[in-house]
Design a protein around this motif. Structure first.
Motif, PDB file in Angstrom:
ATOM      1  N   LEU A 263      37.401  76.521 -29.856  1.00  0.00           N
ATOM      2  CA  LEU A 263      36.143  76.586 -29.104  1.00  0.00           C
ATOM      3  C   LEU A 263      36.331  77.279 -27.764  1.00  0.00           C
ATOM      4  O   LEU A 263      35.405  77.881 -27.239  1.00  0.00           O
ATOM      5  CB  LEU A 263      35.589  75.173 -28.885  1.00  0.00           C
TER       6      LEU A 263
ATOM      7  N   ALA B  58      35.713  80.769 -28.146  1.00  0.00           N
ATOM      8  CA  ALA B  58      34.283  81.077 -28.223  1.00  0.00           C
ATOM      9  C   ALA B  58      33.661  81.053 -26.833  1.00  0.00           C
ATOM     10  O   ALA B  58      32.821  81.885 -26.506  1.00  0.00           O
ATOM     11  CB  ALA B  58      33.583  80.079 -29.135  1.00  0.00           C
TER      12      ALA B  58
ATOM     13  N   GLN C 240      33.622  84.087 -24.724  1.00  0.00           N
ATOM     14  CA  GLN C 240      32.769  85.216 -25.139  1.00  0.00           C
ATOM     15  C   GLN C 240      31.471  85.261 -24.355  1.00  0.00           C
ATOM     16  O   GLN C 240      30.688  86.198 -24.489  1.00  0.00           O
ATOM     17  CB  GLN C 240      32.475  85.156 -26.637  1.00  0.00           C
TER      18      GLN C 240
ATOM     19  N   THR D  57      34.824  83.885 -41.359  1.00  0.00           N
ATOM     20  CA  THR D  57      34.347  84.742 -40.267  1.00  0.00           C
ATOM     21  C   THR D  57      33.616  85.972 -40.791  1.00  0.00           C
ATOM     22  O   THR D  57      32.611  86.383 -40.219  1.00  0.00           O
ATOM     23  CB  THR D  57      35.515  85.206 -39.389  1.00  0.00           C
TER      24      THR D  57
ATOM     25  N   GLY E 264      37.105  85.460 -31.758  1.00  0.00           N
ATOM     26  CA  GLY E 264      35.781  85.308 -31.165  1.00  0.00           C
ATOM     27  C   GLY E 264      35.190  86.637 -30.746  1.00  0.00           C
ATOM     28  O   GLY E 264      34.015  86.917 -31.034  1.00  0.00           O
TER      29      GLY E 264
ATOM     30  N   ALA F  54      31.871  88.436 -32.046  1.00  0.00           N
ATOM     31  CA  ALA F  54      30.816  88.859 -31.118  1.00  0.00           C
ATOM     32  C   ALA F  54      30.498  90.332 -31.323  1.00  0.00           C
ATOM     33  O   ALA F  54      29.325  90.731 -31.338  1.00  0.00           O
ATOM     34  CB  ALA F  54      31.257  88.607 -29.681  1.00  0.00           C
TER      35      ALA F  54
ATOM     36  N   VAL G  96      28.528  82.870 -32.336  1.00  0.00           N
ATOM     37  CA  VAL G  96      29.977  82.861 -32.069  1.00  0.00           C
ATOM     38  C   VAL G  96      30.483  81.419 -32.039  1.00  0.00           C
ATOM     39  O   VAL G  96      31.493  81.078 -32.665  1.00  0.00           O
ATOM     40  CB  VAL G  96      30.288  83.563 -30.730  1.00  0.00           C
ATOM     41  N   PHE G  97      29.735  80.575 -31.331  1.00  0.00           N
ATOM     42  CA  PHE G  97      30.169  79.181 -31.237  1.00  0.00           C
ATOM     43  C   PHE G  97      30.158  78.515 -32.597  1.00  0.00           C
ATOM     44  O   PHE G  97      31.120  77.847 -32.983  1.00  0.00           O
ATOM     45  CB  PHE G  97      29.260  78.410 -30.271  1.00  0.00           C
TER      46      PHE G  97
ATOM     47  N   LEU H  60      33.086  79.689 -34.789  1.00  0.00           N
ATOM     48  CA  LEU H  60      34.395  79.121 -34.476  1.00  0.00           C
ATOM     49  C   LEU H  60      34.391  77.598 -34.661  1.00  0.00           C
ATOM     50  O   LEU H  60      35.405  77.010 -34.995  1.00  0.00           O
ATOM     51  CB  LEU H  60      34.807  79.513 -33.063  1.00  0.00           C
TER      52      LEU H  60
END
Lengths: 439, 120
Positions: A161, A164, A167, A282, A426, A430, B25-26, B29
């Protein structure tokens, strides 16, 4: 003896350059017949003027005749890059190729001879093709995957996290670029500088801000690959300068002293399952990042499978070295002064610095936020949040040294690698999201 | 053309991308986190049940399989590795660097000596 040789040499030199200097018109051969004398003069005059023209033309082609102040400034910047890389050891593997590239790209030349990086058909242009089409970044990611050990991330998945959280720098910069008047795709490409990931930045800017795409209102996007790549790489190299003050500002002494429990041992099976599962998850979430994430996890699978050590070895040594050389030189050379020195580039540099700051802050603050919910020895040392801005492995190293400054017995490197590699994942996600919105 | 409508206000779309991007994104992940926290141990547990039985111990590995691999072969291989890594000399460093010789002057290459000799 030596003097005689010297005098003879000077005399012969004078004889040779006399026609060039034009001393030949009243020369010694006055006793020869008039006709041949005239002939001589015309030949000599023709020779002289031709020689002069030749030299003039040659001068027109030299760098001295074509140099502009922009070229000189960029060459100086290139030299500074090389100096920083050698003297301070800031990512020399990047700064020295880029610095040399900056010099190469700014040697003044006459356009139209297929010399410059932006002239179709020149050698540099062919090498630059890999940047423009986004070929090099996935290859770099393959090597990074084959180098990276995800075990600390597997041992402590919640650190994902932090990757993340950092980002937020990407999206905040994106917004900032919009406020400064960039188009949406351009802003997206600028924002990814906050991902602190050179290959990702090049990949995204080659897709969004490549000077080819046409927007809905008919305008063409600007070509920002050069400035974005240079900004991303130079700030990555400057991570040891940018991050420590922010870390000190946002964490208390007590927080910096927190010791984290050592990560548990991770079995080989888990390491093998990780790249496959992470690849599936992902890329299903963000298919646009497929070239980056696919190659990253492919490289990691090569490493962890235990059967393809040769391939992994090539990917993480020779292959990534070759691509880094080509990428560094061509990205550096793309900073040709007449295209690079613009107001946009300056804005991008300013935004890039801000995005690194915001990303670092995002990681640190989120680590503190997570600490609110964690108890006892599960607590995180908030410093490792700063490693969430990818910049592998430099930011992890910075975290480690900052941790050592607070407590010489507190080794954070292992813990910091987890958010570090999570940051790579991450920022690739993004990039995929931005690409799917704006591509 | 519906998406032209969106382009009328860059900033509002910027905010949309900002928030959705961050959320994605959160969540991405987070999903990974949850999988490795809970999914992976479960998978490994299942795998253990499927394969049954513990892994082989060293004592159970039969030595009969490799009867041709005698002590001499092992000795030869270890010798070769040892020679390759430590003893072998003729593998020179491929990096050529011209180093400044400590002695700057030598009569053997002196031009002045040559000039004087000729005059004599």
């Amino acid at each position: 003896m030596k003097k005689i040789i010297l005098i003879f040499g000077v005399l012969s030199l004078l004889v040779f350059i006399r026609p060039v200097l034009g001393f030949n018109t009243n020369s010694t051969n006055s006793e020869v017949s008039a006709r041949s004398y005239e002939d001589d003069i015309t030949v000599a005059e023709g020779f002289v003027s031709e020689a002069f023209n030749g030299i003039k033309q040659f001068y027109q082609y030299t760098g001295f005749a074509n140099a502009e102040s922009g070229n000189i400034i960029m060459i100086l910047i290139g030299i500074i890059f090389i100096y920083l890389g050698i003297k301070f050891d800031y990512e020399p593997l990047l700064l020295i190729p880029i610095g040399t590239g900056v010099i190469l790209g700014n040697i003044p030349f006459v356009a139209g001879n297929q010399t410059g990086i932006y002239e179709a058909g020149s050698v540099l242009n062919y090498l630059y093709f890999g940047v423009v089409k986004g070929i090099y970044p996935p290859l770099i990611f393959l090597g990074i995957g084959a180098m990276t050990d995800f075990s600390s991330l597997i041992a402590n998945p919640k650190l994902m996290l932090l990757g993340a959280a950092a980002q937020i720098g990407v999206f905040a910069t994106f917004l900032g670029a919009l406020y400064l008047g960039f188009n949406l795709p351009e802003a997206g490409a600028i924002g990814i500088i906050g991902g602190a990931d050179g290959p990702t930045a090049i990949f995204l800017s080659s897709k969004l801000a490549n000077g080819i795409n046409v927007l809905a209102d008919g305008t063409t996007v600007k070509n920002l690959i050069g400035p974005i790549a240079i900004a991303a790489y130079s700030y990555m190299a400057l991570v040891p300068v940018i991050q420590p003050p922010i870390m000190k500002l946002l964490t208390t002494k007590k927080e910096r002293l927190i010791r984290m429990k050592p990560p548990r041992a991770v079995s080989q099976k888990e390491k093998m399952i990780f790249p496959i599962v992470a690849l599936l998850l992902t890329t299903f979430i963000s298919p646009s990042a497929l070239p980056l994430l696919g190659m990253l996890f492919f490289g990691n699978l090569l490493k962890e499978s235990g059967r393809t050590e040769r391939l992994a070895d090539t990917a993480r040594t020779k292959l990534i070295d070759i691509v880094t050389i080509l990428l560094g030189v061509t990205v550096g050379a793309s900073t040709q002064a007449d295209i690079f020195i613009t107001k946009d580039s300056m804005l991008i540099f300013a935004l890039g610095a801000i995005s690194f700051v915001i990303a670092t802050m995002g990681g640190l603050l989120f680590a503190k936020f997570m600490n609110l919910f964690l108890k006892g020895d599960d607590k995180l040392n908030p410093l490792i949040g700063a490693a969430g801005v990818s910049a592998v492995p430099d930011s992890a190293r910075v975290v480690h040294t900052e941790g050592l400054k607070a407590d010489p017995q507190n080794y954070l490197l292992m813990h910091a690698m987890a958010p570090n590699v999570a940051g790579v994942i991450g920022s690739a996600i993004a990039a995929g999201i931005i690409l799917s919105f704006l591509g | 053309m519906t998406h032209i409508l969106l382009y009328t206000d860059k900033l509002s779309e910027g905010y949309v991308i900002l928030f959705t991007g961050l959320v994605i994104v959160f969540s991405g992940l987070l999903l990974l986190t949850l999988f490795f926290k809970f999914g992976l141990p479960f998978m490994l547990y299942i795998y253990k049940i499927i394969t049954k039985g513990p892994d082989k111990k060293v004592a159970e590995i039969s030595s009969k399989v490799n009867e041709e691999f005698t002590g001499e072969v092992a000795a030869a291989i270890s010798m070769a590795i040892y020679m390759y890594l430590d003893v072998k000399h003729d593998n020179e460093n491929a990096i050529l660097t011209i180093k400044q010789a400590r002695k700057l002057y030598s009569p053997w290459s002196s031009k002045i000596y040559g000039a004087y000799n000729k005059r004599l």
